[in-house]
Design an enzyme around this catalytic site. Structure first.
Site, mmCIF file in Angstrom:
data_model
loop_
_atom_site.group_PDB
_atom_site.id
_atom_site.type_symbol
_atom_site.label_atom_id
_atom_site.label_comp_id
_atom_site.label_asym_id
_atom_site.label_seq_id
_atom_site.Cartn_x
_atom_site.Cartn_y
_atom_site.Cartn_z
ATOM 1 N N ASP A 103 17.237 3.656 6.136
ATOM 2 C CA ASP A 103 17.124 2.259 5.715
ATOM 3 C C ASP A 103 17.112 2.182 4.182
ATOM 4 O OD1 ASP A 103 16.494 -0.486 5.771
ATOM 5 O OD2 ASP A 103 14.350 -0.042 5.697
ATOM 6 N N ASP A 108 15.931 -0.998 1.996
ATOM 7 C CA ASP A 108 14.784 -1.694 1.399
ATOM 8 C C ASP A 108 13.447 -1.092 1.823
ATOM 9 O OD1 ASP A 108 16.249 -3.704 -0.034
ATOM 10 O OD2 ASP A 108 16.768 -4.537 1.917
ATOM 11 N N ASP A 139 11.091 1.267 7.652
ATOM 12 C CA ASP A 139 9.727 0.750 7.477
ATOM 13 C C ASP A 139 9.371 -0.349 8.476
ATOM 14 O OD1 ASP A 139 11.686 -0.798 6.011
ATOM 15 O OD2 ASP A 139 9.997 -1.975 5.263
#
Lengths: 173, 173
Positions: free
Chosen positions: B6, B8, B133
């Site tokens: 990922d 961000d 996240d």
């Protein structure tokens, strides 16, 4: 059942936009029918198109692609039966992606960003079906690959070929 | 082995940019440490951030996100061992995608558009590992989900948690 649908030359008649823009920029008068009519004319068009192909990276190119015939009608019906993801190899064209989202919002407003994928490779996406015009996206795909007919895929023999959205409707509905 | 990463709050310290921009727009002086120091301050920050959250849709927001500590070094090492795809839920933010491609080209130039995916859902992508996240991206994922520590995922208990790229290195290399 999950169904992946490609944009260019499947939902959207990007080939028509390419012909129109090539004609506009070079003063030619190609049509789809003319290009398909002989190998010589096909090669002539390919050469001319290659000389202006950088237009695909220009801002605005993907903003106004015409719809592929019957795509709106048939995809709406498919949406009621399948979990649909739009999967477009758009990361090659950085400016295309916001234009493609706007295009989808205009023509297929029920398809949201959560079910839209812009990528390079597609074969690592899990689904039952993919409708795409490029052989490379069907090879190694774990579900059933359906090849949407296009001038550039006439040589491909290993997948179910559909010539129109009406044929997709017959096959999947 | 295929590994999805990922962007961000994993490769990029988007949380820091959000704090900086919130401070700039509202005249506050939040820091990561301060926000984590009490539930009251966390809630205060969340409320203030929500009031300026539309900045995520502004042109330029994703252009200059700072790197997450050690992400460049560790991802380069991972690249030699794993087939890496960058997978970012960026279709929610139409203008972010060209900026994210530029950001990747600047900081991770060996990762190309063929291995970059901008999407909504991620769980339908086939891979052995995902580092992310958000719990929603690990649930239903067919491989092993690795949760990158962030303020907003402290409640998640079902996945292997890593607190830094150094911990990713220990886990996967």
């Amino acid at each position: 059942m999950r169904l992946l649908i490609d944009m260019d030359d499947v939902m959207a008649d990007t080939g028509q936009k390419i012909i129109d823009e090539t004609n506009k920029r070079l003063g030619t008068s190609f049509t789809k029918e003319l290009i398909r009519s002989s190998a010589e004319i096909t090669a002539d068009f390919q050469e001319k198109y290659t000389s202006v192909r950088s237009m695909l990276w220009e801002k605005g190119f993907f903003a106004d692609i015409p719809l592929m015939q019957d795509s709106q009608e048939v995809i709406k019906k498919l949406y009621d039966k399948y979990e649909i993801f739009i999967v477009s190899a758009a990361t090659e064209f950085p400016l295309s992606m916001s234009e493609k989202l706007d295009w989808l919002a205009e023509h297929f407003p029920y398809i949201t960003w959560t079910h839209t994928v812009f990528c390079g490779h597609k074969w690592m996406i899990r689904a039952d079906y993919i409708i795409d015009d490029h052989e490379k996206n069907l090879i190694n795909f774990e579900g059933k690959g359906i090849l949407f007919d296009a001038l550039h895929n006439q040589h491909v023999k290993d997948f179910t070929r559909v010539n129109s959205w009406k044929e997709v409707e017959k096959l999947l509905l």
